[in-house]
Design a protein around this motif. Structure first.
Motif, mmCIF file in Angstrom:
data_model
loop_
_atom_site.group_PDB
_atom_site.id
_atom_site.type_symbol
_atom_site.label_atom_id
_atom_site.label_comp_id
_atom_site.label_asym_id
_atom_site.label_seq_id
_atom_site.Cartn_x
_atom_site.Cartn_y
_atom_site.Cartn_z
ATOM 1 N N ARG A 238 0.837 -1.215 0.000
ATOM 2 C CA ARG A 238 0.000 0.000 0.000
ATOM 3 C C ARG A 238 0.865 1.255 0.000
ATOM 4 N N ASP A 239 1.924 1.210 -0.795
ATOM 5 C CA ASP A 239 2.835 2.335 -1.019
ATOM 6 C C ASP A 239 3.735 2.643 0.174
ATOM 7 N N ASP A 240 3.691 1.839 1.221
ATOM 8 C CA ASP A 240 4.576 2.027 2.361
ATOM 9 C C ASP A 240 5.625 0.911 2.395
ATOM 10 N N PRO A 258 3.187 -13.340 -8.617
ATOM 11 C CA PRO A 258 4.308 -12.733 -7.906
ATOM 12 C C PRO A 258 3.864 -11.573 -7.021
ATOM 13 N N GLY A 259 4.186 -11.663 -5.745
ATOM 14 C CA GLY A 259 3.828 -10.629 -4.784
ATOM 15 C C GLY A 259 2.446 -10.766 -4.185
ATOM 16 N N GLU A 260 1.621 -11.669 -4.704
ATOM 17 C CA GLU A 260 0.252 -11.815 -4.185
ATOM 18 C C GLU A 260 0.277 -12.434 -2.787
ATOM 19 N N LEU A 261 -0.541 -11.857 -1.890
ATOM 20 C CA LEU A 261 -0.597 -12.305 -0.509
ATOM 21 C C LEU A 261 -1.787 -13.227 -0.287
ATOM 22 N N GLU A 305 -4.508 -8.686 -2.528
ATOM 23 C CA GLU A 305 -3.528 -7.601 -2.314
ATOM 24 C C GLU A 305 -2.130 -8.147 -2.547
ATOM 25 N N VAL A 306 -1.218 -7.237 -2.870
ATOM 26 C CA VAL A 306 0.126 -7.663 -3.273
ATOM 27 C C VAL A 306 1.188 -6.820 -2.615
ATOM 28 N N PHE A 307 2.383 -7.420 -2.512
ATOM 29 C CA PHE A 307 3.611 -6.679 -2.251
ATOM 30 C C PHE A 307 4.109 -6.190 -3.612
#
Length: 308
Positions: A238-240, A258-261, A305-307
């Motif tokens: 979330r941009d942090d 890739p990056g999916e939580l 949501e993703v990284f």
């Protein structure tokens, strides 16, 4: 022998302890100048300097080891040898020539592999199975001098750079004293490094520590372990920016982008280019590190949501 020790960080302290117990005479230590640290940014002594203060040993802190005042003092001390562990500054030829037996460096790789500032991190990052430490004669080139001796160590599947460096600091300290003993006895023999097998290990940057979720799971795991504890692996959510602890590859895990939580009762999975990894600890900005499951509940992570 009469010794002046050169080193700066905590990883050099086991070698100091070993030298102090060895029977050699420690005349002084050379370390980097006191540097700002902590919230107050007050000047703090290096771990090597603090060790010397506690043991009543003279501390030399030249900004550069080519300063005339430092060179004059080194000549006055007239050491037989200068053992070095992670000093952190280039030593000029004029200083190398002062001790009768030169400057002898403990380096945390099996030279000529991983010459440079971050040999342990690169060994973990590139998936080496075995590494070690070398004691060699310091010269003008970058970790190019002839080698007096080595010790080896297996890189374990869960080793972080911090884990591996701690072991090598202690085994390497024993090697360094053994080489100093041999030099003092006149039995030491340094062997030139081979021309083949040279690899370089520059310092890892903060950008190097950013996790690439588009890499295969094994590469994600290696990068995170290589950058633990420093410079510290991280990603964005979330941009942090959030910092990550070591992860565990999950070969039989679900298919995730890739990056999916994916939050489960057993923890938090993250997708890679291959199979997912399970998060260990997560540290969000301004907060303490916590188990990934606690972080996900607090952040109210939702499906998809993703990284970044």
């Amino acid at each position: 022998m009469r010794l002046v020790f050169a080193g700066t960080p905590a990883v050099a302290v086991p070698a100091l302890d070993a030298i102090a117990a060895s029977g050699h005479e420690l005349l002084a230590v050379v370390t980097r100048p006191d540097a700002p640290a902590g919230r107050g940014r007050g000047l703090v002594r290096s771990p090597v300097g603090a060790w010397a203060d506690a043991h009543g040993v003279e501390v030399l802190t030249p900004a550069r080891p080519r300063e005339p005042e430092f060179l004059d003092r080194l000549r006055e001390l007239a050491p037989d040898c200068v053992p070095v562990v992670a000093y952190g500054a280039l030593v000029p030829p004029v200083a190398l020539e002062i001790p009768a037996h030169g400057w002898i460096n403990l380096h945390f790789s099996l030279l000529p592999a991983w010459r440079g500032a971050a040999p342990v991190q690169h060994a973990v990052l590139h998936g080496d199975e075995v590494t070690g430490a070398s004691v060699f004669e310091l010269e003008e080139g970058l970790d190019t001098g002839p080698v007096y001796g080595t010790v080896t160590d297996e890189i374990r599947p869960a080793d972080t750079s911090g884990d591996l460096l701690e072991r090598l600091a202690h085994s390497g300290a024993g090697l360094l004293v053994a080489v100093l003993d041999a030099i003092g006895a006149g039995t030491a023999r340094a062997v030139p490094q081979p021309a083949d097998g040279v690899s370089l290990a520059p310092k890892l940057t903060v950008e190097d520590a950013r996790v690439r979720w588009g890499d295969p799971a094994f590469a994600v795991d290696r990068r995170i372990r290589a950058c633990t504890p420093a410079p510290g692996p991280w990603t964005t959510f979330r941009d942090d920016r959030v910092k990550l602890g070591p992860v565990t590859p999950v070969p039989d895990g679900p298919e995730l982008k890739p990056g999916e939580l994916q939050v489960e009762k057993s923890g938090v999975l993250v997708g890679t280019a291959t199979t997912p990894v399970r998060l260990g600890e997560v540290r969000a900005a301004g907060k303490k590190a916590m188990p990934a499951g606690d972080w996900a509940r607090g952040a109210r992570v939702t499906a998809g949501e993703v990284f970044a």
